[in-house]
Design a protein around this motif. Structure first.
Motif, PDB file in Angstrom:
ATOM      1  N   LEU A 323       0.820  -1.209   0.000  1.00 45.82           N
ATOM      2  CA  LEU A 323       0.000   0.000   0.000  1.00 45.82           C
ATOM      3  C   LEU A 323       0.860   1.267   0.000  1.00 45.82           C
ATOM      4  N   ALA A 356      -5.298   4.611   2.380  1.00 45.70           N
ATOM      5  CA  ALA A 356      -4.314   3.529   2.436  1.00 45.70           C
ATOM      6  C   ALA A 356      -4.212   2.940   3.837  1.00 45.70           C
ATOM      7  N   GLN A 359      -7.276   0.829   4.730  1.00 53.70           N
ATOM      8  CA  GLN A 359      -7.214  -0.472   4.067  1.00 53.70           C
ATOM      9  C   GLN A 359      -6.188  -1.375   4.750  1.00 53.70           C
TER      10      GLN A 359
END
Length: 392
Positions: A323, A356, A359
């Motif tokens: 990520l 990001a 997630q």
């Protein structure tokens, strides 16, 4: 043409005038940086624009040459000015983002008495918050945390790692069990010296007082002193107080020279740390987490316990890499009461609310046995913008 002066007093008078003018200009520049911060709210531009900073430094280097000022001198000065501008803007934007945190007076707990390194870090951190401090000295790290947890203090300041002696494990262990959130950080230069209460010489010193960390950070120099008795105290301030009370020529404290003045101590030997660039990173904890505006750099600290199988930690770290989340720190500590099990502390350079990071947390929750966010806070580490300029 250089003006000629008739006396040293006349020269000093002009130097004083120039110094006062510089201070006035610095204050004016700082206020202008506040106007810049206000404009960035409207345009949603980040506080730092390193391309502009680089162009600014290159222009100033060229301008400095016209005044016979070398490039290194110019960049050192303006790196400091830029750092102050960035931190000043960050403090302003954070106040707007967290309006309920605005307090004219805050109570801050720290290790040791006034003059300890934790006390100096507290004063430096809150100096940009434009708030008055009520300082609360504590004799150990557990008490620093306890008085915040119980509401006796608003904030606690804790050292977390040092460039010479490494991580401060006791603080990491406390973070496993506290309900407090990390809301800030500050990195302070640590300038160790030997401090004495009476006139003496190095060959007379046979006993040194200080917190265990300074003893460790100055271990190489202490070995050159031969058979020295090392006495541990709860803080550097307590060490200075003890030496001041003893008033003996054979004892000294390891601490900061300016703090030593508070206790009537004078430096006997300076620059005794193992590393010339000796810094300690402190964290600031509070009962309530803060929101960090996306306009400024942020760090997020979390702890997690992975499964007891090969590759478990690697799988978690790959989540961050995939990520594009930069990991600034990874520290492991044993889980108290669970032999051979470890808790991992992770600092990442991203905002908790970013897509990001959200997630990443979702994926890490599936991969770990336990995960907890300890805090998201403004990054106070303003890295100097690098510029390439021809050598003189």
């Amino acid at each position: 043409m250089t003006k000629s002066y008739h006396s040293l007093d006349e020269i000093r008078t002009h130097v004083t005038r120039i110094d006062n003018e510089i201070l006035a200009l610095l204050a004016e520049r700082r206020q202008l940086s506040l106007e810049v911060a206000k404009s960035k709210i409207k345009t949603t531009k980040p506080v730092r624009d390193q391309e502009r900073e680089q162009a600014l430094l290159l222009r100033l280097i060229d301008e400095g040459k016209q005044h016979q000022l070398d490039a290194n001198y110019v960049t050192q000065i303006f790196h400091t000015i830029i750092e102050d501008s960035v931190l000043f803007q960050q403090a302003y934007l954070q106040k707007l983002t967290n309006p309920d945190s605005l307090q004219p007076v805050v109570r801050v707990s720290f290790l040791g008495a006034k003059g300890s390194y934790s006390n100096l870090a507290s004063r430096q951190y809150f100096s940009r918050k434009q708030t008055k401090l009520v300082e609360m000295s504590c004799s150990n790290f557990r008490d620093v945390v306890n008085v915040v947890e119980t509401g006796q203090a608003d904030y606690g300041v804790l050292p977390i790692e040092n460039t010479s002696s490494g991580s401060i494990n006791e603080v990491y262990d406390l973070l496993q069990h506290t309900s407090l959130s990390i809301v800030g950080e500050i990195t302070q230069p640590i300038e160790h010296c030997l401090l004495t209460a009476v006139p003496t010489s190095l060959d007379q010193i046979d006993t040194l007082y200080s917190h265990p960390q300074p003893h460790q950070q100055c271990s190489e120099y202490l070995r050159t002193m031969g058979d020295i008795r090392q006495e541990y105290t709860s803080s550097t301030a307590d060490a200075m107080l003890q030496v001041a009370e003893l008033q003996l020529p054979n004892v000294a404290a390891i601490g900061n020279a300016s703090s030593g003045e508070l206790y009537g101590l004078t430096p006997l030997k300076t620059g005794i740390a193992n590393q010339q660039e000796n810094f300690t990173r402190f964290i600031v904890v509070a009962r309530k987490a803060v929101d960090v505006t996306p306009l400024i750099p942020a760090k997020t600290t979390l702890i997690m316990s992975t499964g007891q199988k090969p590759g478990s930690l690697v799988e978690c770290l790959l989540v961050l890499r995939n990520l594009n989340i930069n990991m600034a720190k990874l520290e492991s500590r044993p889980v108290i009461g669970n032999p051979w099990e470890e808790m991992f502390y992770v600092d990442v350079e991203t905002n908790l609310k970013s897509e990001a990071m959200q997630q990443a947390l979702e994926e890490l929750t599936r991969l770990t046995r336990f995960i907890k966010v300890l805090g998201c806070y403004p990054s106070e580490n303003v890295k100097p913008t690098e510029v390439d300029y021809p050598e003189e």
